[in-house]
Design a protein around this motif. Structure first.
Motif, PDB file in Angstrom:
ATOM      1  N   HIS A   1      17.282 -12.646  20.691  1.00  0.00           N
ATOM      2  CA  HIS A   1      17.791 -11.299  20.398  1.00  0.00           C
ATOM      3  C   HIS A   1      16.699 -10.250  20.606  1.00  0.00           C
ATOM      4  O   HIS A   1      16.949  -9.167  21.169  1.00  0.00           O
ATOM      5  CB  HIS A   1      18.320 -11.246  18.972  1.00  0.00           C
ATOM      6  CG  HIS A   1      18.896  -9.914  18.588  1.00  0.00           C
ATOM      7  ND1 HIS A   1      20.090  -9.456  19.068  1.00  0.00           N
ATOM      8  CD2 HIS A   1      18.403  -8.936  17.776  1.00  0.00           C
ATOM      9  CE1 HIS A   1      20.332  -8.252  18.580  1.00  0.00           C
ATOM     10  NE2 HIS A   1      19.326  -7.918  17.785  1.00  0.00           N
ATOM     11  N   ASP A   2      15.478 -10.583  20.164  1.00  0.00           N
ATOM     12  CA  ASP A   2      14.358  -9.645  20.332  1.00  0.00           C
ATOM     13  C   ASP A   2      14.055  -9.419  21.814  1.00  0.00           C
ATOM     14  O   ASP A   2      13.691  -8.303  22.218  1.00  0.00           O
ATOM     15  CB  ASP A   2      13.110 -10.175  19.620  1.00  0.00           C
ATOM     16  CG  ASP A   2      13.243 -10.141  18.101  1.00  0.00           C
ATOM     17  OD1 ASP A   2      14.148  -9.423  17.610  1.00  0.00           O
ATOM     18  OD2 ASP A   2      12.462 -10.837  17.413  1.00  0.00           O
TER      19      ASP A   2
ATOM     20  N   THR B   1      14.043 -19.535  19.259  1.00  0.00           N
ATOM     21  CA  THR B   1      15.046 -19.266  18.220  1.00  0.00           C
ATOM     22  C   THR B   1      16.020 -18.171  18.660  1.00  0.00           C
ATOM     23  O   THR B   1      15.755 -17.391  19.591  1.00  0.00           O
ATOM     24  CB  THR B   1      14.364 -18.853  16.913  1.00  0.00           C
ATOM     25  OG1 THR B   1      13.716 -17.589  17.104  1.00  0.00           O
ATOM     26  CG2 THR B   1      13.343 -19.890  16.477  1.00  0.00           C
ATOM     27  N   SER B   2      17.135 -18.103  17.947  1.00  0.00           N
ATOM     28  CA  SER B   2      18.136 -17.074  18.241  1.00  0.00           C
ATOM     29  C   SER B   2      17.573 -15.672  17.995  1.00  0.00           C
ATOM     30  O   SER B   2      17.896 -14.718  18.705  1.00  0.00           O
ATOM     31  CB  SER B   2      19.387 -17.289  17.391  1.00  0.00           C
ATOM     32  OG  SER B   2      19.066 -17.261  16.009  1.00  0.00           O
ATOM     33  N   LYS B   3      16.714 -15.539  16.989  1.00  0.00           N
ATOM     34  CA  LYS B   3      16.087 -14.245  16.719  1.00  0.00           C
ATOM     35  C   LYS B   3      15.169 -13.849  17.876  1.00  0.00           C
ATOM     36  O   LYS B   3      15.136 -12.686  18.289  1.00  0.00           O
ATOM     37  CB  LYS B   3      15.294 -14.286  15.419  1.00  0.00           C
ATOM     38  CG  LYS B   3      14.658 -12.949  15.050  1.00  0.00           C
ATOM     39  CD  LYS B   3      13.850 -13.023  13.785  1.00  0.00           C
ATOM     40  CE  LYS B   3      13.275 -11.678  13.397  1.00  0.00           C
ATOM     41  NZ  LYS B   3      12.499 -11.013  14.481  1.00  0.00           N
ATOM     42  N   GLU B   4      14.411 -14.814  18.392  1.00  0.00           N
ATOM     43  CA  GLU B   4      13.529 -14.526  19.521  1.00  0.00           C
ATOM     44  C   GLU B   4      14.338 -14.118  20.753  1.00  0.00           C
ATOM     45  O   GLU B   4      13.947 -13.214  21.499  1.00  0.00           O
ATOM     46  CB  GLU B   4      12.658 -15.743  19.830  1.00  0.00           C
ATOM     47  CG  GLU B   4      11.582 -15.999  18.775  1.00  0.00           C
ATOM     48  CD  GLU B   4      10.854 -17.317  18.993  1.00  0.00           C
ATOM     49  OE1 GLU B   4       9.656 -17.399  18.620  1.00  0.00           O
ATOM     50  OE2 GLU B   4      11.480 -18.262  19.523  1.00  0.00           O
TER      51      GLU B   4
END
Length: 210
Positions: free
Chosen positions: A161-162, A156-159
């Protein structure tokens, strides 16, 4: 005419003083002596008074960057589906490899520096601890080497970013391990010493840490 009048007044006062009893004359002499002595002591103190101003403009400097660290860090991450969280399912593996440039900035706050006079040619400078002011991903330095995602497992995009945040944190840790804080402190002392010596090249500096 005015001068004659003034001289006449002075002579009149002098004659009156001369007519006074001897005791009153001594009292007047003692009073005049005390007044003159008081004036002499006052001016003697002011002549020996000395002010020493130690102001090297530290507070005007503010937060001063004295050391920077710059590095490129590679991130290799993978993700897949597992059975019972142990056995990887075939064709579900996703993997990305990328690099980022990270910059770390360290220094100290010159507004917290304290300066005390020890003697005429010696001062004590109290330093705050150096600290990391900023660490960040350098813009436009993202390089992708592999971006292989399975239809069954998406990153995912959040992953993503993290992962980038983790790279930046790794850059900070690496900079500290490489001694950025110690180097920042050393450079700060050099700058401060140059500022002090510009005022008095013969002055001696003692260092103390808060």
């Amino acid at each position: 005419m005015k001068e004659k009048r003034e001289k006449g007044k002075i002579n009149s006062i002098f004659k009156k003083i001369c007519k006074l009893p001897l005791m009153f004359k001594w009292v007047i002499v003692i009073i005049v002596f005390i007044i003159l002595l008081g004036i002499g002591i006052k001016y003697s103190k002011s002549l020996h008074h000395r002010e020493t101003v130690l102001n090297f403009g530290f507070k005007d400097v503010g937060e001063l960057v004295t050391q920077e660290w710059y590095g490129r860090i590679l991130e290799d991450s993978s993700k897949d589906r597992k059975i019972f969280n142990k056995i990887s399912v075939p064709l579900t593996n996703s993997r990305i490899i990328f690099s980022l440039d990270v910059e770390v900035i360290a220094g100290l706050d010159f507004r917290e520096i304290e300066c005390e006079e020890v003697s005429e040619n010696k001062i004590l400078i109290k330093l705050p601890k150096t600290e990391i002011y900023k660490y960040y991903q350098v813009p436009n330095t993202y390089n992708s080497y592999l971006d292989d995602e399975s239809w069954f497992t998406n990153i995912t995009s959040k992953e993503r970013h993290d992962l980038e945040d983790a790279v930046v944190e790794k850059g900070k840790e690496t900079a500290i391990e490489a001694g950025i804080l110690e180097k920042a402190e050393k450079n700060a002392k050099v700058i401060i010493e140059q500022m002090v010596k510009s005022k008095n090249k013969n002055i001696e500096i003692e260092w103390e840490y808060k």
